[in-house]
Motif scaffolding. Structure first.
Motif, PDB file in Angstrom:
ATOM      1  N   LYS A  65       0.959 -23.999  -2.728  1.00 36.26           N
ATOM      2  CA  LYS A  65      -0.130 -23.164  -3.200  1.00 36.26           C
ATOM      3  C   LYS A  65      -1.069 -22.826  -2.038  1.00 36.26           C
ATOM      4  CE  LYS A  65      -3.892 -22.998  -6.581  1.00 36.26           C
ATOM      5  NZ  LYS A  65      -4.563 -23.693  -7.722  1.00 36.26           N
ATOM      6  N   GLY A  66      -1.399 -21.559  -1.908  1.00 34.66           N
ATOM      7  CA  GLY A  66      -2.260 -21.104  -0.819  1.00 34.66           C
ATOM      8  C   GLY A  66      -1.507 -20.478   0.339  1.00 34.66           C
ATOM      9  N   ALA A  67      -0.189 -20.720   0.426  1.00 36.75           N
ATOM     10  CA  ALA A  67       0.618 -20.086   1.472  1.00 36.75           C
ATOM     11  C   ALA A  67       0.842 -18.621   1.116  1.00 36.75           C
ATOM     12  CB  ALA A  67       1.959 -20.798   1.618  1.00 36.75           C
ATOM     13  N   THR A  68       0.973 -17.769   2.117  1.00 38.74           N
ATOM     14  CA  THR A  68       1.280 -16.365   1.856  1.00 38.74           C
ATOM     15  C   THR A  68       2.795 -16.163   1.845  1.00 38.74           C
ATOM     16  OG1 THR A  68       1.333 -15.667   4.176  1.00 38.74           O
ATOM     17  CG2 THR A  68      -0.833 -15.709   3.073  1.00 38.74           C
ATOM     18  N   ILE A  69       3.202 -15.083   1.220  1.00 37.37           N
ATOM     19  CA  ILE A  69       4.625 -14.760   1.225  1.00 37.37           C
ATOM     20  C   ILE A  69       5.118 -14.520   2.653  1.00 37.37           C
ATOM     21  CG2 ILE A  69       4.270 -12.275   0.862  1.00 37.37           C
ATOM     22  CD1 ILE A  69       6.785 -12.339  -0.932  1.00 37.37           C
ATOM     23  N   ARG A  70       4.235 -14.030   3.519  1.00 38.73           N
ATOM     24  CA  ARG A  70       4.595 -13.846   4.934  1.00 38.73           C
ATOM     25  C   ARG A  70       4.855 -15.198   5.598  1.00 38.73           C
ATOM     26  NH1 ARG A  70       6.730 -11.843   8.261  1.00 38.73           N
ATOM     27  NH2 ARG A  70       7.487 -10.711   6.461  1.00 38.73           N
ATOM     28  N   ASP A  71       3.998 -16.195   5.305  1.00 36.57           N
ATOM     29  CA  ASP A  71       4.232 -17.544   5.823  1.00 36.57           C
ATOM     30  C   ASP A  71       5.607 -18.047   5.416  1.00 36.57           C
ATOM     31  OD1 ASP A  71       1.608 -17.644   6.823  1.00 36.57           O
ATOM     32  OD2 ASP A  71       0.825 -18.577   4.996  1.00 36.57           O
ATOM     33  N   LEU A  72       5.954 -17.854   4.151  1.00 34.73           N
ATOM     34  CA  LEU A  72       7.214 -18.379   3.620  1.00 34.73           C
ATOM     35  C   LEU A  72       8.419 -17.692   4.256  1.00 34.73           C
ATOM     36  CD1 LEU A  72       6.402 -18.695  -0.194  1.00 34.73           C
ATOM     37  CD2 LEU A  72       6.040 -20.353   1.640  1.00 34.73           C
ATOM     38  N   ILE A  73       8.327 -16.381   4.433  1.00 35.30           N
ATOM     39  CA  ILE A  73       9.448 -15.651   5.014  1.00 35.30           C
ATOM     40  C   ILE A  73       9.683 -16.079   6.456  1.00 35.30           C
ATOM     41  CG2 ILE A  73      10.201 -13.349   5.767  1.00 35.30           C
ATOM     42  CD1 ILE A  73       8.896 -12.258   3.217  1.00 35.30           C
ATOM     43  N   VAL A  74       8.606 -16.220   7.215  1.00 41.36           N
ATOM     44  CA  VAL A  74       8.737 -16.649   8.617  1.00 41.36           C
ATOM     45  C   VAL A  74       9.338 -18.048   8.685  1.00 41.36           C
ATOM     46  CG1 VAL A  74       7.424 -17.269  10.684  1.00 41.36           C
ATOM     47  CG2 VAL A  74       6.889 -15.154   9.456  1.00 41.36           C
ATOM     48  N   HIS A  75       8.943 -18.926   7.775  1.00 39.41           N
ATOM     49  CA  HIS A  75       9.379 -20.318   7.837  1.00 39.41           C
ATOM     50  C   HIS A  75      10.792 -20.514   7.279  1.00 39.41           C
ATOM     51  CE1 HIS A  75       8.582 -24.641   8.228  1.00 39.41           C
ATOM     52  NE2 HIS A  75       9.251 -24.786   7.097  1.00 39.41           N
ATOM     53  N   TYR A  76      11.104 -19.854   6.141  1.00 42.45           N
ATOM     54  CA  TYR A  76      12.372 -20.136   5.452  1.00 42.45           C
ATOM     55  C   TYR A  76      13.432 -19.066   5.649  1.00 42.45           C
ATOM     56  CZ  TYR A  76       9.705 -23.753   3.027  1.00 42.45           C
ATOM     57  OH  TYR A  76       8.932 -24.843   2.733  1.00 42.45           O
ATOM     58  N   GLU A  77      13.029 -17.864   5.953  1.00 39.92           N
ATOM     59  CA  GLU A  77      13.953 -16.756   6.201  1.00 39.92           C
ATOM     60  C   GLU A  77      15.010 -16.639   5.088  1.00 39.92           C
ATOM     61  OE1 GLU A  77      15.132 -17.874  10.227  1.00 39.92           O
ATOM     62  OE2 GLU A  77      13.814 -16.296  11.014  1.00 39.92           O
ATOM     63  N   LYS A  78      16.290 -16.798   5.431  1.00 38.83           N
ATOM     64  CA  LYS A  78      17.375 -16.537   4.480  1.00 38.83           C
ATOM     65  C   LYS A  78      17.372 -17.511   3.309  1.00 38.83           C
ATOM     66  CE  LYS A  78      20.477 -14.236   7.724  1.00 38.83           C
ATOM     67  NZ  LYS A  78      21.850 -14.163   8.307  1.00 38.83           N
ATOM     68  N   ALA A  79      16.855 -18.704   3.492  1.00 41.98           N
ATOM     69  CA  ALA A  79      16.800 -19.656   2.380  1.00 41.98           C
ATOM     70  C   ALA A  79      15.916 -19.114   1.261  1.00 41.98           C
ATOM     71  CB  ALA A  79      16.275 -21.005   2.856  1.00 41.98           C
ATOM     72  N   LEU A  80      14.935 -18.305   1.609  1.00 47.23           N
ATOM     73  CA  LEU A  80      14.050 -17.701   0.616  1.00 47.23           C
ATOM     74  C   LEU A  80      14.568 -16.348   0.147  1.00 47.23           C
ATOM     75  CD1 LEU A  80      11.191 -17.915  -0.808  1.00 47.23           C
ATOM     76  CD2 LEU A  80      10.404 -16.389   1.014  1.00 47.23           C
ATOM     77  N   VAL A  81      14.903 -15.481   1.095  1.00 50.21           N
ATOM     78  CA  VAL A  81      15.218 -14.091   0.770  1.00 50.21           C
ATOM     79  C   VAL A  81      16.703 -13.894   0.466  1.00 50.21           C
ATOM     80  CG1 VAL A  81      15.014 -11.699   1.533  1.00 50.21           C
ATOM     81  CG2 VAL A  81      13.310 -13.371   2.245  1.00 50.21           C
ATOM     82  N   GLY A  82      17.572 -14.555   1.212  1.00 49.60           N
ATOM     83  CA  GLY A  82      19.006 -14.417   0.979  1.00 49.60           C
ATOM     84  C   GLY A  82      19.772 -14.129   2.248  1.00 49.60           C
ATOM     85  N   ASN A  83      21.065 -14.285   2.159  1.00 50.31           N
ATOM     86  CA  ASN A  83      21.926 -14.108   3.331  1.00 50.31           C
ATOM     87  C   ASN A  83      21.926 -12.688   3.870  1.00 50.31           C
ATOM     88  OD1 ASN A  83      22.701 -16.810   3.259  1.00 50.31           O
ATOM     89  ND2 ASN A  83      24.435 -16.398   1.884  1.00 50.31           N
ATOM     90  N   VAL A  84      21.530 -11.722   3.030  1.00 48.93           N
ATOM     91  CA  VAL A  84      21.510 -10.321   3.488  1.00 48.93           C
ATOM     92  C   VAL A  84      20.261 -10.020   4.310  1.00 48.93           C
ATOM     93  CG1 VAL A  84      22.897  -9.524   1.540  1.00 48.93           C
ATOM     94  CG2 VAL A  84      20.407  -9.573   1.342  1.00 48.93           C
ATOM     95  N   PHE A  85      19.329 -10.951   4.353  1.00 48.93           N
ATOM     96  CA  PHE A  85      18.066 -10.713   5.047  1.00 48.93           C
ATOM     97  C   PHE A  85      18.280 -10.687   6.558  1.00 48.93           C
ATOM     98  CE2 PHE A  85      13.895 -12.472   6.642  1.00 48.93           C
ATOM     99  CZ  PHE A  85      13.145 -11.345   6.335  1.00 48.93           C
TER     100      PHE A  85
END
Length: 334
Positions: A65-85
């Motif tokens: 809670k409090g993290a931005t979606i940008r933080d999550l994408i930078v940190h998790y990349e494909k684990a969050l968005v998917g293999n096509v990312f």
């Protein structure tokens, strides 16, 4: 806030970002019971999931809670968005559109038009799903087969432009595919779920003679719009919704041949098992009932009108729905 391990990622909720506009309505309050902020102009949009400069969604649940979606994408990349990312921003933008008045007649560019126009233009294809509509509400999308290109251009500065457009009565459960290059306008009295490419490029063709909040006409973009409009496209954009009821779960594809997103209408009367396969996140939007996303001892409640992001690496999960009612859920993937 702390980042969790990849195998501890969980279904994510985000705080809505409210946008006040001259054409805003009251269905976010009346239909969804949202406590929207008081602004000088009415609230017309709720950005449910956004990764735009100046409008970045913030996680509202769990240990992140409090993290931005940008933080999550930078940190998790494909684990969050998917293999096509392949990097960059989150590929989609999820909005609720609350139209108290008719929106401008507009069009969005495709990749070809963007390359020609430059000017930092971004391609934009979108889908609208009608959540609620007041009596007489309409959708305007696509050109009529009887409207020539010359007639359309000659009518742009007159009320006759409306006669060039396909128009539809707004019916909850209907969806509209607004491909790049298709002219469109949302009529007043609509509450829509909008799934779109992560783009904010819009070219206004007509604002129906309306003045902006500053008392002046809003800018039009006629030359750029004419570069974008697909005048050969006369197909109907409407995907008619489900009218029947069943005592078992059903899945109806809304958009399944678009390279940008895939969208399904789930009509559920009992638990729905599902799974992310690593290729894409799942966006789960509750349309008419509160639902619960669950797995083992984990559960996340999703309020009516809200969207939950299931990370691409999450795997098996279930959608739990109220007993004795048909629950409508929209599922979006890449």
């Amino acid at each position: 806030m702390r980042f969790v391990e990849k195998d501890e990622l969980y279904p994510l909720l985000f705080d809505p970002i409210y946008v006040d506009v001259v054409w805003g309505g009251n269905l976010l309050k009346e239909h969804l019971k949202r406590q929207t902020p008081e602004r000088e102009s009415p609230i017309g949009e709720s950005w449910e999931i956004s990764d735009r400069e100046g409008a970045v969604s913030v996680v509202s649940n769990g240990p992140m809670k409090g993290a931005t979606i940008r933080d999550l994408i930078v940190h998790y990349e494909k684990a969050l968005v998917g293999n096509v990312f392949t990097g960059g921003r989150f590929p989609l933008l999820v909005k609720l559109i609350d139209a108290g008045k008719r929106l401008s007649l507009q069009v969005h560019p495709d990749e070809y038009a963007c390359a020609k126009l430059k000017d930092n233009a971004e391609p934009k294809t979108e889908m609208w799903y009608v959540i609620s509509a007041k009596q007489g509400a309409k959708i305007f999308a696509g050109l009529k087969s009887t409207c020539t290109q010359r007639r359309f251009i000659d009518s742009m500065n007159s009320t006759d432009i409306e006669n060039c457009l396909q128009n539809f009565n707004s019916v909850p459960g209907d969806a509209f595919f607004i491909s790049a290059g298709r002219v469109h306008a949302i009529g007043g009295g609509n509450l829509l779920l909008e799934i779109q490419q992560n783009s904010n490029t819009t070219y206004r063709i007509s604002d129906w003679g309306r003045l902006g909040s500053d008392g002046k006409p809003r800018a039009l973009h006629i030359d750029k719009a004419l570069e974008c409009i697909n005048f050969t496209d006369r197909t109907s954009p409407r995907i008619t919704g489900v009218s029947s009821f069943s005592d078992h779960n059903r899945k109806f594809p809304i958009i399944n041949r678009c390279p940008v997103f895939r969208i399904d209408d789930l009509r559920l009367v009992e638990r729905w098992p599902d799974s992310t396969d690593g290729n894409s996140f799942h966006l789960i939007t509750a349309i008419n009932q509160q639902i619960t996303i669950s797995r083992y001892d984990l559960s996340v409640k999703v309020e009516i009108g809200s969207t939950c992001m299931i990370p691409a690496s999450f795997g098996d999960y279930s959608i739990e729905v109220p007993e004795g009612k048909e629950t409508t859920v929209i599922r979006t993937t890449l």
